[in-house]
Design an enzyme around this catalytic site. Sequence first.
Site, PDB file in Angstrom:
ATOM      1  N   HIS A  77      29.624  50.172  -6.322  1.00 48.52           N
ATOM      2  CA  HIS A  77      29.158  48.893  -4.689  1.00 48.52           C
ATOM      3  C   HIS A  77      28.336  49.609  -4.202  1.00 48.52           C
ATOM      4  O   HIS A  77      27.615  48.705  -2.762  1.00 48.52           O
ATOM      5  CB  HIS A  77      29.948  47.755  -4.021  1.00 48.52           C
ATOM      6  CG  HIS A  77      31.367  47.393  -5.421  1.00 48.52           C
ATOM      7  ND1 HIS A  77      32.703  47.206  -4.366  1.00 48.52           N
ATOM      8  CD2 HIS A  77      31.274  46.248  -5.865  1.00 48.52           C
ATOM      9  CE1 HIS A  77      32.883  46.734  -6.049  1.00 48.52           C
ATOM     10  NE2 HIS A  77      32.063  45.660  -5.547  1.00 48.52           N
ATOM     11  N   HIS A  78      27.409  50.486  -4.558  1.00 51.38           N
ATOM     12  CA  HIS A  78      27.141  51.069  -4.157  1.00 51.38           C
ATOM     13  C   HIS A  78      24.971  50.242  -3.551  1.00 51.38           C
ATOM     14  O   HIS A  78      24.455  50.864  -2.913  1.00 51.38           O
ATOM     15  CB  HIS A  78      26.594  52.736  -4.710  1.00 51.38           C
ATOM     16  CG  HIS A  78      25.666  52.309  -5.617  1.00 51.38           C
ATOM     17  ND1 HIS A  78      25.843  52.627  -6.826  1.00 51.38           N
ATOM     18  CD2 HIS A  78      23.921  53.417  -5.430  1.00 51.38           C
ATOM     19  CE1 HIS A  78      24.979  52.382  -7.615  1.00 51.38           C
ATOM     20  NE2 HIS A  78      23.938  52.670  -6.968  1.00 51.38           N
ATOM     21  N   ARG A  79      25.460  49.548  -4.494  1.00 52.96           N
ATOM     22  CA  ARG A  79      24.140  49.069  -4.430  1.00 52.96           C
ATOM     23  C   ARG A  79      25.003  47.247  -5.311  1.00 52.96           C
ATOM     24  O   ARG A  79      25.597  47.472  -5.667  1.00 52.96           O
ATOM     25  CB  ARG A  79      23.458  48.837  -6.317  1.00 52.96           C
ATOM     26  CG  ARG A  79      22.160  50.285  -5.373  1.00 52.96           C
ATOM     27  CD  ARG A  79      20.935  50.388  -4.402  1.00 52.96           C
ATOM     28  NE  ARG A  79      20.178  50.662  -4.214  1.00 52.96           N
ATOM     29  CZ  ARG A  79      20.475  51.977  -3.950  1.00 52.96           C
ATOM     30  NH1 ARG A  79      21.681  51.547  -2.865  1.00 52.96           N
ATOM     31  NH2 ARG A  79      19.786  52.905  -3.451  1.00 52.96           N
ATOM     32  N   LYS A  83      26.028  45.025 -12.389  1.00 48.95           N
ATOM     33  CA  LYS A  83      25.750  44.462 -13.635  1.00 48.95           C
ATOM     34  C   LYS A  83      26.489  45.353 -14.426  1.00 48.95           C
ATOM     35  O   LYS A  83      26.801  46.223 -14.583  1.00 48.95           O
ATOM     36  CB  LYS A  83      24.222  44.885 -13.067  1.00 48.95           C
ATOM     37  CG  LYS A  83      23.252  44.146 -14.572  1.00 48.95           C
ATOM     38  CD  LYS A  83      23.316  42.862 -14.013  1.00 48.95           C
ATOM     39  CE  LYS A  83      22.477  42.046 -15.170  1.00 48.95           C
ATOM     40  NZ  LYS A  83      22.988  41.875 -16.011  1.00 48.95           N
ATOM     41  N   LYS A 107      23.369  54.553 -15.744  1.00 48.12           N
ATOM     42  CA  LYS A 107      22.668  53.573 -16.881  1.00 48.12           C
ATOM     43  C   LYS A 107      21.592  53.117 -15.004  1.00 48.12           C
ATOM     44  O   LYS A 107      20.349  53.258 -15.862  1.00 48.12           O
ATOM     45  CB  LYS A 107      22.987  52.841 -17.156  1.00 48.12           C
ATOM     46  CG  LYS A 107      22.522  52.420 -18.463  1.00 48.12           C
ATOM     47  CD  LYS A 107      23.054  51.713 -19.225  1.00 48.12           C
ATOM     48  CE  LYS A 107      24.109  51.844 -20.256  1.00 48.12           C
ATOM     49  NZ  LYS A 107      24.504  50.744 -21.054  1.00 48.12           N
ATOM     50  N   LYS A 119      31.480  46.001 -15.974  1.00 46.21           N
ATOM     51  CA  LYS A 119      31.879  44.828 -16.721  1.00 46.21           C
ATOM     52  C   LYS A 119      33.231  43.964 -17.406  1.00 46.21           C
ATOM     53  O   LYS A 119      33.835  44.252 -16.453  1.00 46.21           O
ATOM     54  CB  LYS A 119      31.622  46.331 -18.036  1.00 46.21           C
ATOM     55  CG  LYS A 119      31.776  46.161 -18.960  1.00 46.21           C
ATOM     56  CD  LYS A 119      30.593  46.147 -19.902  1.00 46.21           C
ATOM     57  CE  LYS A 119      29.729  47.352 -20.528  1.00 46.21           C
ATOM     58  NZ  LYS A 119      28.534  47.083 -20.787  1.00 46.21           N
ATOM     59  N   SER A 376      17.557  43.080 -18.400  1.00 49.14           N
ATOM     60  CA  SER A 376      17.747  42.122 -17.481  1.00 49.14           C
ATOM     61  C   SER A 376      17.489  41.816 -15.883  1.00 49.14           C
ATOM     62  O   SER A 376      17.021  41.370 -15.498  1.00 49.14           O
ATOM     63  CB  SER A 376      19.193  42.777 -17.168  1.00 49.14           C
ATOM     64  OG  SER A 376      20.407  41.526 -18.940  1.00 49.14           O
TER      65      SER A 376
END
Length: 484
Positions: A77-79, A83, A107, A119, A376
Amino acid sequence: MSTPGNEEPRLSPRRKRTPFLKSVHRYFDEAAPHTGLAPGLLRQIKHCNSVYRVRFPVEDDEGNIRVVRGYRAEHSHHRLPTKGGLRFSPEVNQDEVIALASLMTYKCVLVSAPFGGAKGGVCIDPHQSSDGFKERTTRRYTAELLKKNFIGPSIDVPAPDYGTGEREMGWIADTFKALKPDHMHTYACVTGKPLALHGIEGRREATGLGVYYGIKECLECTDIVKALGLTPGVAGKRVIVQGLGNVGFHAADSIQRHGDGIITGIAEREGGIFNPDGLDVDAVFQHRTGTGSILDFPGATNVVNSAELLERECDILIPAALEEQITAENAPRIQAKMIAEAANGPVDAAAAQILRERGIRVLPDLYLNAGGVTVSYFEWLKNISHVGFERMVTGYESQANSRIVEALEQLTGKPVDPAQRKAITDGPSERDFVHAALRASMQEGFHRVYRTWHEKKLPDLRTAAFCYAIDRVSRTYLDLGIFP
Ligand code: GLU
């Protein structure tokens, strides 16, 4: 009492991890000492922040109720949002989604997509399930994620992965919209959607095309190609691809069409085909669509055991199917000079060591297949800004270029040929933007890895990719004053 790395005492026995997760952790552990970061911070980066495991009922086509297992792992959750793809597979398990979510975190860093990694997995067989069953499952899974706040444009944004595609992403968007009708950015809750549901041109081929751009960039590095005994560039390279799904097809097709590479072998579930003079990838795809199999493709020889194709002599081997395809068992027999990991986790840590010792260069998954999440990111940006990239630019560029052509005509006194005029004055399409930005992202990503590899004198490109990514994630915590 705290242990040297401020580790909390373990209250319950350690759960046995699957080989895939162990392998991803081993890659992390090999890179970690080269970052110089404190053990506590490294542990925070390495371990998965949250996992949601759910079971829900879905009616099958006979009217019976089946209980379906689903997962969503948010590794970091650092960003935010987090996704990553959603896969449908009968083998999917919690460790698998955690491992894949970790790879997503790194990635995203490598291609500067401002997301944490995630994921999802749903335990159904995409090849044996009817469309109706898949739709009911997808919609129910979406509702389950929403109930627990595991989906949303600023929370967690799924995308296609193994066994899912545009249609499933459309169902997710539609379910989210039905349950959250007042949400301002509904369509940014998922990417990889059909175009009519606010998808983006170029997403479908993004991962495979990114694989091509990545290989191309790597083969421009004279030190790498020289060490492998290759000439620079993709042209003329003999390539074997495992998997003719979305990623494998577009990787092989781009290598052939844009790079003049020669696809000598294709491996699939039903078997493999080989032709030393090259296979026309698009024709093989059509043949498979028509006959249900790649076997018996005109001019090619069948390879009954497709795993054997991975061991044939070639310049580049591209595993583009699932994880753990190259292990300590077959790694000693691999004859490729380079392995380009289009799939996630196709080479396990034990195999990676053997390949390294044998001088086979591996272009690692966490960099090489980042093209999908890159595009994405563009789709998500388009969805939250509610405007396509080309809309604000194309008209202006077209007018400016027309003025240049008119000035040229006045200067030379000669009219510019209409086809040439059109080529100059047509502004870029959405696809043009996406492809150009994807290419630039893959080039930059490669040079991040390559520079780290050289600067830190690391044993391989994967360790370099992990090092770079871990270091970047650590900065979020360090800048917040956590883990001084
Ligand atoms: N499933 C893809 C991957 O593994 C795409 C992820 C995304 O677009 O969010 O990278």
